[in-house]
Design a protein around this motif. Structure first.
Motif, PDB file in Angstrom:
ATOM      1  N   MET A 244       0.825  -1.215   0.000  1.00 25.02           N
ATOM      2  CA  MET A 244       0.000   0.000   0.000  1.00 25.02           C
ATOM      3  C   MET A 244       0.854   1.259   0.000  1.00 25.02           C
ATOM      4  N   GLU A 245       1.939   1.246   0.731  1.00 19.77           N
ATOM      5  CA  GLU A 245       2.819   2.416   0.779  1.00 19.77           C
ATOM      6  C   GLU A 245       3.320   2.781  -0.616  1.00 19.77           C
ATOM      7  N   TYR A 246       3.781   1.786  -1.345  1.00 21.03           N
ATOM      8  CA  TYR A 246       4.333   2.053  -2.673  1.00 21.03           C
ATOM      9  C   TYR A 246       3.241   2.209  -3.728  1.00 21.03           C
ATOM     10  N   LYS A 247       2.080   1.626  -3.495  1.00 23.56           N
ATOM     11  CA  LYS A 247       0.966   1.855  -4.417  1.00 23.56           C
ATOM     12  C   LYS A 247       0.611   3.338  -4.438  1.00 23.56           C
ATOM     13  N   ASN A 248       0.568   3.935  -3.269  1.00 17.43           N
ATOM     14  CA  ASN A 248       0.239   5.360  -3.186  1.00 17.43           C
ATOM     15  C   ASN A 248       1.300   6.228  -3.840  1.00 17.43           C
ATOM     16  N   GLN A 249       2.537   5.763  -3.849  1.00 15.51           N
ATOM     17  CA  GLN A 249       3.623   6.515  -4.473  1.00 15.51           C
ATOM     18  C   GLN A 249       3.702   6.296  -5.977  1.00 15.51           C
ATOM     19  N   ARG A 250       3.543   5.024  -6.404  1.00 13.25           N
ATOM     20  CA  ARG A 250       3.793   4.659  -7.798  1.00 13.25           C
ATOM     21  C   ARG A 250       2.538   4.627  -8.666  1.00 13.25           C
ATOM     22  N   GLY A 251       1.394   4.378  -8.028  1.00 11.86           N
ATOM     23  CA  GLY A 251       0.159   4.344  -8.795  1.00 11.86           C
ATOM     24  C   GLY A 251      -0.077   3.064  -9.576  1.00 11.86           C
ATOM     25  N   TYR A 252       0.563   1.950  -9.172  1.00 12.13           N
ATOM     26  CA  TYR A 252       0.297   0.691  -9.870  1.00 12.13           C
ATOM     27  C   TYR A 252      -1.091   0.157  -9.496  1.00 12.13           C
ATOM     28  N   VAL A 253      -1.600  -0.728 -10.325  1.00 11.73           N
ATOM     29  CA  VAL A 253      -2.913  -1.322 -10.104  1.00 11.73           C
ATOM     30  C   VAL A 253      -2.781  -2.445  -9.079  1.00 11.73           C
ATOM     31  N   LEU A 254      -3.641  -2.444  -8.086  1.00 13.03           N
ATOM     32  CA  LEU A 254      -3.643  -3.492  -7.075  1.00 13.03           C
ATOM     33  C   LEU A 254      -4.890  -4.359  -7.257  1.00 13.03           C
ATOM     34  N   VAL A 255      -4.666  -5.647  -7.488  1.00 15.33           N
ATOM     35  CA  VAL A 255      -5.769  -6.590  -7.705  1.00 15.33           C
ATOM     36  C   VAL A 255      -5.830  -7.572  -6.542  1.00 15.33           C
ATOM     37  N   ALA A 256      -7.002  -7.660  -5.912  1.00 19.15           N
ATOM     38  CA  ALA A 256      -7.225  -8.634  -4.835  1.00 19.15           C
ATOM     39  C   ALA A 256      -8.021  -9.799  -5.389  1.00 19.15           C
ATOM     40  N   ASP A 257      -7.423 -10.975  -5.399  1.00 17.95           N
ATOM     41  CA  ASP A 257      -8.096 -12.186  -5.855  1.00 17.95           C
ATOM     42  C   ASP A 257      -8.896 -12.769  -4.696  1.00 17.95           C
ATOM     43  N   GLU A 258     -10.220 -12.662  -4.804  1.00 20.79           N
ATOM     44  CA  GLU A 258     -11.130 -13.151  -3.762  1.00 20.79           C
ATOM     45  C   GLU A 258     -11.959 -14.339  -4.257  1.00 20.79           C
ATOM     46  N   VAL A 259     -11.434 -15.027  -5.258  1.00 18.51           N
ATOM     47  CA  VAL A 259     -12.179 -16.129  -5.868  1.00 18.51           C
ATOM     48  C   VAL A 259     -12.495 -17.209  -4.850  1.00 18.51           C
ATOM     49  N   GLN A 260     -11.523 -17.543  -4.015  1.00 18.56           N
ATOM     50  CA  GLN A 260     -11.749 -18.541  -2.971  1.00 18.56           C
ATOM     51  C   GLN A 260     -12.059 -17.913  -1.625  1.00 18.56           C
ATOM     52  N   SER A 261     -11.426 -16.797  -1.330  1.00 20.83           N
ATOM     53  CA  SER A 261     -11.481 -16.238   0.022  1.00 20.83           C
ATOM     54  C   SER A 261     -12.627 -15.263   0.246  1.00 20.83           C
ATOM     55  N   GLY A 262     -13.295 -14.836  -0.830  1.00 18.68           N
ATOM     56  CA  GLY A 262     -14.329 -13.830  -0.694  1.00 18.68           C
ATOM     57  C   GLY A 262     -15.680 -14.368  -0.286  1.00 18.68           C
ATOM     58  N   LEU A 263     -16.654 -13.443  -0.194  1.00 14.25           N
ATOM     59  CA  LEU A 263     -18.055 -13.778   0.073  1.00 14.25           C
ATOM     60  C   LEU A 263     -18.261 -14.402   1.446  1.00 14.25           C
ATOM     61  N   GLY A 264     -17.537 -13.882   2.434  1.00 15.55           N
ATOM     62  CA  GLY A 264     -17.772 -14.271   3.821  1.00 15.55           C
ATOM     63  C   GLY A 264     -16.978 -15.433   4.340  1.00 15.55           C
ATOM     64  N   ARG A 265     -16.194 -16.074   3.495  1.00 18.26           N
ATOM     65  CA  ARG A 265     -15.532 -17.314   3.903  1.00 18.26           C
ATOM     66  C   ARG A 265     -14.550 -17.121   5.057  1.00 18.26           C
ATOM     67  N   THR A 266     -13.951 -15.948   5.182  1.00 20.17           N
ATOM     68  CA  THR A 266     -12.951 -15.734   6.232  1.00 20.17           C
ATOM     69  C   THR A 266     -13.500 -14.964   7.430  1.00 20.17           C
ATOM     70  N   GLY A 267     -14.798 -14.656   7.405  1.00 15.57           N
ATOM     71  CA  GLY A 267     -15.381 -13.868   8.486  1.00 15.57           C
ATOM     72  C   GLY A 267     -15.518 -12.404   8.141  1.00 15.57           C
ATOM     73  N   LYS A 268     -15.016 -12.005   6.985  1.00 17.80           N
ATOM     74  CA  LYS A 268     -15.261 -10.700   6.381  1.00 17.80           C
ATOM     75  C   LYS A 268     -15.877 -10.951   5.015  1.00 17.80           C
ATOM     76  N   PHE A 269     -16.612  -9.969   4.495  1.00 19.78           N
ATOM     77  CA  PHE A 269     -17.211 -10.204   3.184  1.00 19.78           C
ATOM     78  C   PHE A 269     -16.126 -10.473   2.151  1.00 19.78           C
ATOM     79  N   TYR A 270     -15.091  -9.630   2.151  1.00 22.47           N
ATOM     80  CA  TYR A 270     -13.898  -9.877   1.354  1.00 22.47           C
ATOM     81  C   TYR A 270     -12.729 -10.087   2.311  1.00 22.47           C
ATOM     82  N   ALA A 271     -11.872 -11.042   1.993  1.00 18.74           N
ATOM     83  CA  ALA A 271     -10.757 -11.351   2.895  1.00 18.74           C
ATOM     84  C   ALA A 271      -9.781 -10.193   3.018  1.00 18.74           C
ATOM     85  N   TYR A 272      -9.641  -9.372   1.973  1.00 16.67           N
ATOM     86  CA  TYR A 272      -8.697  -8.243   2.052  1.00 16.67           C
ATOM     87  C   TYR A 272      -9.101  -7.255   3.131  1.00 16.67           C
TER      88      TYR A 272
END
Length: 379
Positions: free
Chosen positions: A200-228
């Motif tokens: 996150m620190e360098y994303k804010n500096q460099r502006g690269y695209v950050l992709v969170a893969d929630e294919v397995q971990s998303g939709l409540g599986r970890t106790g949050k709607f998205y695991a990120y």
């Protein structure tokens, strides 16, 4: 199953020696009447157990109306599902529907290309993003990737703070970073918090695209709607699939903020996605995911960890868990579990991957543990 039938199917899976009769909840029955507990639910596809009445009812109701139209028509369930997926991020965004996780990854890669983001694409060792060529190019498993594609523009980093820091500091031209905050196929390891902060620190500096893969971990599986959401992570794109379709093929590429309106008419498309029946199932699934359920998932995940820590090392979050049995990785066989009425998925290194339904209860976890312990003792 007849061997003659198997001869016509590509030999890409080691199939279990079971002819399935039917399934309900956490249980699967074979044609001989034997009963098994399914601990990985279609590799994370069945979020609320087999044959959940609300999901099946939604499918049947939609089938009675129509099975497929096309994207020249807008299904009301598409509006609900897309809005819910975006609103759970707390940001502005738009959804492109897909049929799978790999297609969701392909969509993300296409966004990066369309936005003229040039430079290295960073992934991590043991990230899994799909088996189509672009998705495979950023998948961190050499054994399944390099024989098909070896993209020199993609860099795979380990979960090591110094290595990640040195690379990001010295590589000035980074187009995108892909993360799985919990490795699905890679052993259920959770990304170290200090690496998230670095990204996150360098994303804010460099502006690269950050992709969170929630294919397995998303939709409540970890106790949050998205695991990120367990971290201070702000992705630009979120990919989902697996459980969103209630057992039918459905996925989504969620493009946020400045990336929301990347595509214009004709620049991307799909014949099948979103299929109306899968959307109806998806709406039923999402309507059942609320704060009470997320709390229950967290509590059941902690109960699972407490139980299974007695016999092995437990990784992961919520009800997305990996159990490593010390000194048994070389002798673990799926067939040993089948004999004790357990259907399991064993990853490399002898890690048993658990993708349990979100509505599982303590008694069911205890039943799984007892059977698992029986296998453990027999080995």
């Amino acid at each position: 199953m007849s061997n003659s039938i198997e001869n016509f199917i590509a030999s890409t899976y080691n199939r279990l020696p079971i002819e399935v009769s039917h399934a309900k909840g956490i249980y699967v029955w074979d044609e001989k009447g034997n009963k098994y507990i399914d601990t990985f639910m279609g590799i994370g596809v069945i979020l609320f157990g087999h044959g959940h009445e609300r999901v099946i009812s939604a499918m049947k109701e939609k089938i009675d109306r129509y099975v497929h139209l096309s994207n020249f028509f807008l299904d009301e369930d598409a509006l609900y599902v897309a809005e819910r997926l975006v609103k759970e991020t707390g940001r502005y965004g738009k959804v492109f529907f897909t049929n799978s996780g790999a297609e969701s990854t392909e969509c993300a890669m296409k966004v990066i290309s369309k936005m003229k983001k040039h430079g290295k694409i960073v992934s991590f060792v043991k990230n899994f993003h799909g088996r189509t060529l672009k998705a495979l190019s950023i998948t961190g498993f050499d054994n399944i990737r390099t024989q098909f594609i070896d993209d020199s523009n993609v860099v795979f980093l380990p979960y090591d703070f110094k290595t990640v820091k040195d690379f990001i500091e010295n590589e000035k031209d980074i187009a995108a970073v892909f993360v799985e905050v919990v490795h699905g196929s890679g052993g259920l390891n959770v990304i170290p918090r200090e690496i998230v902060e670095l990204i996150m620190e360098y994303k804010n500096q460099r502006g690269y695209v950050l992709v969170a893969d929630e294919v397995q971990s998303g939709l409540g599986r970890t106790g949050k709607f998205y695991a990120y959401q367990h971290f201070d992570l702000e992705p630009d794109i979120v990919t989902v699939a697996k459980g969103i379709g209630g057992g039918l093929p459905l996925g989504a590429c969620i493009m946020l903020d400045e990336y929301a309106d990347t595509f214009s008419t004709g620049e991307h498309g799909s014949t099948f996605a979103p299929n109306p029946v899968a959307l109806a199932a998806g709406r039923a699934v999402l309507e059942m995911i609320d704060e009470n359920l997320l709390k229950q998932v967290f509590e059941m995940g902690e109960f699972f960890k407490e139980k299974f820590s007695q016999i092995g090392l437990v990784n992961g979050l919520g009800l997305m868990r990996g159990v490593k049995l010390d000194n048994l990785e070389r002798v673990l066989k799926v067939e040993d579990f089948v004999k004790h009425g357990l259907l399991v998925n064993i990853l490399s290194g002898g890690i048993v991957r658990f993708l349990l339904p979100l509505n599982i209860i303590k008694e069911e976890i205890e039943e799984i543990y007892r059977k698992f312990e029986d296998v453990f003792e027999s080995l």
